[in-house]
Design a protein around this motif. Structure first.
Motif, PDB file in Angstrom:
ATOM      1  N   ASP A 250      26.015  67.977  20.658  1.00 63.75           N
ATOM      2  CA  ASP A 250      27.351  67.259  20.410  1.00 63.75           C
ATOM      3  C   ASP A 250      27.840  67.986  19.003  1.00 63.75           C
ATOM      4  O   ASP A 250      27.892  67.611  17.668  1.00 63.75           O
ATOM      5  N   LEU A 251      28.193  69.257  19.237  1.00 62.95           N
ATOM      6  CA  LEU A 251      28.953  70.403  17.422  1.00 62.95           C
ATOM      7  C   LEU A 251      30.461  69.727  18.314  1.00 62.95           C
ATOM      8  O   LEU A 251      31.084  69.250  18.928  1.00 62.95           O
ATOM      9  N   SER A 252      31.052  69.899  17.287  1.00 58.27           N
ATOM     10  CA  SER A 252      32.719  69.675  16.930  1.00 58.27           C
ATOM     11  C   SER A 252      33.069  70.980  17.381  1.00 58.27           C
ATOM     12  O   SER A 252      32.831  71.753  17.297  1.00 58.27           O
ATOM     13  N   GLU A 253      34.239  70.980  17.880  1.00 59.74           N
ATOM     14  CA  GLU A 253      34.961  72.248  18.422  1.00 59.74           C
ATOM     15  C   GLU A 253      35.281  72.687  16.926  1.00 59.74           C
ATOM     16  O   GLU A 253      35.333  74.438  17.422  1.00 59.74           O
ATOM     17  N   GLU A 254      35.037  72.441  16.001  1.00 58.50           N
ATOM     18  CA  GLU A 254      35.542  73.459  13.938  1.00 58.50           C
ATOM     19  C   GLU A 254      34.149  73.985  14.171  1.00 58.50           C
ATOM     20  O   GLU A 254      34.134  75.065  14.167  1.00 58.50           O
ATOM     21  N   SER A 255      32.722  73.159  14.801  1.00 60.97           N
ATOM     22  CA  SER A 255      31.743  74.023  13.776  1.00 60.97           C
ATOM     23  C   SER A 255      30.652  74.818  14.941  1.00 60.97           C
ATOM     24  O   SER A 255      30.098  76.031  14.663  1.00 60.97           O
TER      25      SER A 255
END
Length: 371
Positions: A250-255
């Motif tokens: 569950d990573l944001s695209e930014e991370s």
């Protein structure tokens, strides 16, 4: 939209690119191949092609890969811990990668983003240990199993006293835009369960507290990150859309983008300007046996590990000028005297040169495929 249209595993044969690389007449390869069983070599390689419709096609090859044959993963375990720490900050309200925190009774401010930078730039142990204190082995291992990495086991900190203790330091996060400090207090993990796979007893002796013990060194309570799961994890970071939703992190695209940026950054691009931190300081494939600057068109998203005579690397390698992309993972043991923890290993004259040449052999094949 899914970009990988199929995955094929092709075992050793005359057409296997791994066999081609290992049959090289280069002495750096031949030295290891002449006694390859002793060196406990495992290799995974993924070709990346593009279909007529623009979709990416992946083909996997493997050599001697066995998740039930133990090798010490060393700093490669920092890769999943860094990824999980980024995810941890993403999914918690009022926290993000740049949220300052202090650990234990200290007064130095840290951030997870800076810990990740240091982990990939120079394989910093203190940064890894701080992320371990935040997450703990129970959370790490449970989360990895939820995402399909069933054989990986993170059990302890690195290069510190009481590395495997169950209790963890208290953490205080300072979100800045909220009045309350967010605390993680009284954290304690379960006891370590020994691994029951082949190869956890290694060598004919080892050094402990300055004393030579004439018996195999037991690794059953140490970290384990099998090569196949290292290879899978880097795929999940590069192309999460390929995997079922339940197996994605569950990573944001930014991370995710920032993680990948940290993985490819050279030490000099990550605030390490000392000559001791040359470009290939923690990049063994292709360039590990040279201290010369790496060419700007080569990007290596990777994590290495080396300890107890074992060298390991998993990497996504890109040549932006020649449209070359491939994934390579390998591990090798270089411990001629079979004594562990004596700091007498053949890293510089056998291990790193082998991995560097191995990378060059695959790069050469990739370049020929593009011609």
């Amino acid at each position: 939209m899914k970009y990988w249209v199929f995955i094929a595993v092709i075992f050793a044969s005359c057409s296997n690119p791994i066999e081609t690389s290992l049959s090289s007449k280069n002495e750096l390869i031949k030295t290891v191949v002449s006694d390859i069983k002793k060196h406990e070599v495992q290799i995974l390689y993924t070709q990346i092609d593009t279909s007529n419709t623009g979709e990416m096609v992946f083909t996997d090859y493997e050599y001697n890969v066995d998740s039930n044959q133990y090798f010490y993963p060393a700093s490669t375990v920092k890769f999943p811990v860094a990824l999980l720490a980024a995810e941890f900050m993403d999914v918690r309200e009022n926290l993000h990668l740049d949220t300052p925190y202090i650990i234990g009774d200290g007064d130095n401010l840290h951030t997870v983003s800076d810990d990740i930078r240091q982990i990939f730039a120079v394989s910093d142990n203190d940064s890894y240990n701080r992320l371990y204190e935040i997450l703990g082995r129970d959370y790490i291992n449970n989360r990895l199993r939820e995402k399909g990495l069933n054989n990986t086991r993170v059990a302890h900190r690195l290069s510190t006293q009481n590395a495997d203790k169950a209790s963890r330091s208290n953490i205080q996060f300072f979100p800045g835009y909220t009045e309350d400090v967010i605390e993680l207090k009284n954290q304690t993990d379960s006891d370590i369960t020994p691994i029951t796979i082949e190869g956890t007893d290694k060598g004919k002796g080892y050094i402990e507290d300055g004393v030579f013990e004439e018996s195999p060194m037991n690794f059953s309570k140490k970290n384990y990150f099998p090569l196949k799961e290292q290879h899978v994890l880097i795929k999940k970071l590069i192309a999460p859309e390929v995997f079922p939703a339940a197996e994605r992190f569950d990573l944001s695209e930014e991370s995710r983008t920032r993680l990948l940026s940290s993985m490819k950054a050279l030490p000099r691009e990550s605030k390490y300007t000392s000559p001791a931190y040359y470009d290939s300081y923690v990049k063994f494939f292709i360039y590990g046996d040279s201290k010369n600057p790496m060419p700007s068109n080569i990007k290596i998203y990777n994590k290495v590990g080396y300890a107890y005579g074992t060298l390991t690397e998993t990497a996504y390698i890109v040549d932006t000028e020649n449209d070359i992309r491939f994934i390579l993972s390998a591990t090798i043991l270089v411990n001629e005297n079979a004594i562990f923890n004596d700091d007498t290993y053949e890293y510089e004259n056998i291990g790193i040169p082998f991995l560097a040449q191995l990378g060059r052999e695959f790069y050469k094949q990739e370049k020929e495929r593009r011609e």
